[in-house]
Design a protein around this motif. Structure first.
Motif, PDB file in Angstrom:
ATOM      1  N   MET A   1      95.583   1.687  -3.183  1.00 20.44           N
ATOM      2  CA  MET A   1      95.083   2.753  -2.836  1.00 20.44           C
ATOM      3  C   MET A   1      93.870   3.283  -3.260  1.00 20.44           C
ATOM      4  N   LEU A   2      92.988   3.779  -2.515  1.00 18.53           N
ATOM      5  CA  LEU A   2      91.586   3.937  -2.981  1.00 18.53           C
ATOM      6  C   LEU A   2      91.458   5.208  -3.724  1.00 18.53           C
ATOM      7  N   ASP A   3      90.904   4.942  -4.781  1.00 18.44           N
ATOM      8  CA  ASP A   3      90.614   6.408  -5.563  1.00 18.44           C
ATOM      9  C   ASP A   3      89.588   7.227  -5.046  1.00 18.44           C
ATOM     10  N   ALA A   4      89.551   8.453  -5.736  1.00 19.99           N
ATOM     11  CA  ALA A   4      88.667   9.400  -5.223  1.00 19.99           C
ATOM     12  C   ALA A   4      87.299   9.081  -5.148  1.00 19.99           C
ATOM     13  N   ASN A   5      86.560   8.335  -6.369  1.00 16.06           N
ATOM     14  CA  ASN A   5      85.396   7.978  -6.382  1.00 16.06           C
ATOM     15  C   ASN A   5      85.053   6.965  -5.348  1.00 16.06           C
ATOM     16  N   THR A   6      85.946   5.999  -5.102  1.00 19.72           N
ATOM     17  CA  THR A   6      85.721   4.943  -3.977  1.00 19.72           C
ATOM     18  C   THR A   6      85.589   5.561  -2.608  1.00 19.72           C
ATOM     19  N   LEU A   7      86.456   6.599  -2.312  1.00 12.51           N
ATOM     20  CA  LEU A   7      86.504   7.078  -0.973  1.00 12.51           C
ATOM     21  C   LEU A   7      85.116   8.057  -0.740  1.00 12.51           C
ATOM     22  N   ALA A   8      84.694   8.771  -1.759  1.00 16.68           N
ATOM     23  CA  ALA A   8      83.537   9.436  -1.719  1.00 16.68           C
ATOM     24  C   ALA A   8      82.418   8.566  -1.444  1.00 16.68           C
ATOM     25  N   PHE A   9      82.279   7.312  -2.194  1.00 16.47           N
ATOM     26  CA  PHE A   9      81.230   6.449  -1.930  1.00 16.47           C
ATOM     27  C   PHE A   9      81.203   5.648  -0.706  1.00 16.47           C
ATOM     28  N   ILE A  10      82.471   5.559   0.110  1.00 17.57           N
ATOM     29  CA  ILE A  10      82.560   5.055   1.091  1.00 17.57           C
ATOM     30  C   ILE A  10      82.179   6.197   2.330  1.00 17.57           C
ATOM     31  N   TRP A  11      82.501   7.403   1.945  1.00 18.46           N
ATOM     32  CA  TRP A  11      82.089   8.067   3.236  1.00 18.46           C
ATOM     33  C   TRP A  11      80.637   8.642   3.000  1.00 18.46           C
ATOM     34  N   ALA A  12      79.910   8.438   1.640  1.00 18.39           N
ATOM     35  CA  ALA A  12      78.408   8.596   1.644  1.00 18.39           C
ATOM     36  C   ALA A  12      77.823   7.402   2.289  1.00 18.39           C
ATOM     37  N   VAL A  13      78.100   6.268   2.145  1.00 19.80           N
ATOM     38  CA  VAL A  13      77.669   5.028   2.988  1.00 19.80           C
ATOM     39  C   VAL A  13      77.748   5.383   4.536  1.00 19.80           C
ATOM     40  N   LEU A  14      78.991   5.835   5.049  1.00 17.17           N
ATOM     41  CA  LEU A  14      79.350   6.020   6.426  1.00 17.17           C
ATOM     42  C   LEU A  14      78.218   7.049   7.136  1.00 17.17           C
ATOM     43  N   ILE A  15      78.456   8.067   6.221  1.00 19.40           N
ATOM     44  CA  ILE A  15      77.284   9.388   6.792  1.00 19.40           C
ATOM     45  C   ILE A  15      75.923   8.850   6.897  1.00 19.40           C
ATOM     46  N   ALA A  16      75.433   8.148   5.569  1.00 16.86           N
ATOM     47  CA  ALA A  16      74.236   7.606   5.642  1.00 16.86           C
ATOM     48  C   ALA A  16      73.734   6.674   6.753  1.00 16.86           C
ATOM     49  N   THR A  17      74.673   5.873   7.130  1.00 15.42           N
ATOM     50  CA  THR A  17      74.658   5.005   8.130  1.00 15.42           C
ATOM     51  C   THR A  17      74.418   5.431   9.517  1.00 15.42           C
ATOM     52  N   ALA A  18      75.478   6.591   9.597  1.00 19.19           N
ATOM     53  CA  ALA A  18      75.313   7.345  10.910  1.00 19.19           C
ATOM     54  C   ALA A  18      74.010   7.919  11.081  1.00 19.19           C
ATOM     55  N   VAL A  19      73.420   8.456   9.949  1.00 16.60           N
ATOM     56  CA  VAL A  19      72.171   9.093  10.365  1.00 16.60           C
ATOM     57  C   VAL A  19      70.889   8.252  10.640  1.00 16.60           C
ATOM     58  N   PHE A  20      71.186   7.373   9.937  1.00 17.14           N
ATOM     59  CA  PHE A  20      69.976   6.147  10.187  1.00 17.14           C
ATOM     60  C   PHE A  20      70.130   5.595  11.451  1.00 17.14           C
ATOM     61  N   ILE A  21      71.471   5.474  12.081  1.00 20.41           N
ATOM     62  CA  ILE A  21      71.261   4.800  13.388  1.00 20.41           C
ATOM     63  C   ILE A  21      71.048   5.810  14.414  1.00 20.41           C
ATOM     64  N   TYR A  22      71.067   7.047  14.016  1.00 16.34           N
ATOM     65  CA  TYR A  22      70.640   8.205  15.062  1.00 16.34           C
ATOM     66  C   TYR A  22      69.110   8.435  14.903  1.00 16.34           C
ATOM     67  N   THR A 307      92.419  14.314   2.095  1.00 19.52           N
ATOM     68  CA  THR A 307      91.400  14.702   3.357  1.00 19.52           C
ATOM     69  C   THR A 307      90.564  13.511   3.540  1.00 19.52           C
ATOM     70  N   GLN A 308      89.867  13.292   2.807  1.00 21.16           N
ATOM     71  CA  GLN A 308      88.940  11.783   2.966  1.00 21.16           C
ATOM     72  C   GLN A 308      89.798  10.464   3.664  1.00 21.16           C
ATOM     73  N   LEU A 309      90.851  10.353   3.006  1.00 22.66           N
ATOM     74  CA  LEU A 309      91.590   9.159   3.371  1.00 22.66           C
ATOM     75  C   LEU A 309      92.070   9.397   5.011  1.00 22.66           C
ATOM     76  N   PHE A 310      92.549  10.604   5.394  1.00 21.19           N
ATOM     77  CA  PHE A 310      93.044  11.020   6.755  1.00 21.19           C
ATOM     78  C   PHE A 310      91.876  10.735   7.641  1.00 21.19           C
TER      79      PHE A 310
END
Length: 344
Positions: A1-22, A307-310
């Protein structure tokens, strides 16, 4: 199970990646509009627009993922950043709508005079969208005043000399992307004109990168600590070195991009994307882990882990579909564009 800090990091990377691709994908078709004033012939503008027609609207998918994803995953950041940047973001969205309408309407113009005005509207929308994106970036990087977990600044805090500098830098960067796209996708006089524009705007882009880099350490004490203290400067040194290497390769590739094949003509575009990536990484080095600099980190702003996991489960399904569709469209329209025969 992913903890809160890991989930926040994953989402930060995903959003940063999406912005860069845009930035990469929508950047070159905004760049096409930025180049319109130096494309005096209707035939050249038609070819330039046709080169992005199959992909331009799909490119903006990544803006939705990067921007809308911020709301459920980092609600505190969303509630703080949006009031701080209302005006430039609103102008950007209006410009994108205006630009999209003019893009479609130029094909339906009753005569050349009407098409010329739609071309101007397309170009104006591209300039405003690029400039306001750059202003929003500069205002975000220079810091947002927060008090009691809410935006505490003024209505015009986003408008500063630094944000204007980043706005001009992004317009120039998008113009280079657009010119390199045309080098890759076109032939003949338009190819040669685009190569010349890429060279001159590339020099201007490097000067803007230098100016922004020199300003950054004076915006926040944390930035100075990252770049100008020992041993941090040793870890940050690869960023300016890579910028110099990529810049050298870019101008060398432009000299060789003389319609000798798709790969030779594509290299300047790939290398300028590398410049964007390294510059983006430099911003990441400066700002980590702040999602609202200089006071709110990604962990402070994150939604509950459930919420992050969902949302992550849904993203894991949708993201490969978006990537696959995008890759397929670019592969399908991979050739050069001619005025008389479309893609070949």
């Amino acid at each position: 199970m992913l903890d809160a800090n890991t989930l926040a990091f994953i989402w930060a990377v995903l959003i940063a990646t999406a912005v860069f691709i845009y930035v990469c994908l929508d950047g070159f078709d905004l760049g096409i509009g930025i180049l319109f004033p130096v494309l005096p012939h209707k035939e050249d503008r038609d070819v330039a627009v046709n080169s992005v027609a199959p992909v331009w609207d799909g490119n903006e998918t990544w803006l939705v993922l990067g921007g809308v994803g911020l709301f459920p995953v980092f609600p505190l950041a969303y509630a703080t950043i949006l009031p701080a940047l209302y005006m430039p973001l609103l102008l950007m969205l209006l410009a994108l709508v205006f630009r999209g309408v003019s893009f479609e309407m130029r094909f339906r113009a009753a005569n050349e005079v009407q098409q010329l005005w739609w071309d101007r509207a397309f170009s104006w929308g591209s300039y405003v969208a690029a400039f306001t994106q750059g202003i929003a970036l500069g205002a975000f990087v220079q810091g947002i005043e927060v008090r009691d977990r809410a935006y505490a600044g003024g209505w015009w805090d986003w408008l500063t000399p630094f944000s204007v500098l980043t706005g001009l830098a992004l317009v120039t960067g998008y113009g280079v992307l657009g010119a390199c796209w045309l080098v890759w996708k076109t032939e003949g006089p338009l190819h040669d004109r685009a190569r010349s524009q890429a060279r001159s705007m590339g020099i201007a882009l490097l000067l803007f990168i230098l100016a922004v880099s020199l300003c950054m350490p004076f915006l926040q004490p944390a930035f100075r600590e990252r770049w100008l203290s020992f041993p941090n400067m040793l870890f940050a040194a690869p960023v300016p070195i890579l910028v110099l290497v990529l810049a050298w390769g870019f101008f060398r590739a432009l000299e060789r991009a003389d319609q000798h094949g798709l790969w030779a003509d594509a290299k300047p575009f790939v290398l300028v994307l590398g410049l964007f990536l390294v510059s983006y990484a430099g911003l990441g080095v400066s700002m980590w882990p702040w999602i609202v600099p200089p006071s709110i980190s990604i962990w402070d702003a994150a939604a509950p882990p459930s919420t992050q996991l969902f949302l992550l489960a849904g993203t894991a399904v949708l993201l490969p579909i978006i990537l696959g569709y995008t890759a397929y469209v670019y592969w399908l329209f991979r050739g050069k564009v001619r005025a008389d025969a479309g893609y070949h």
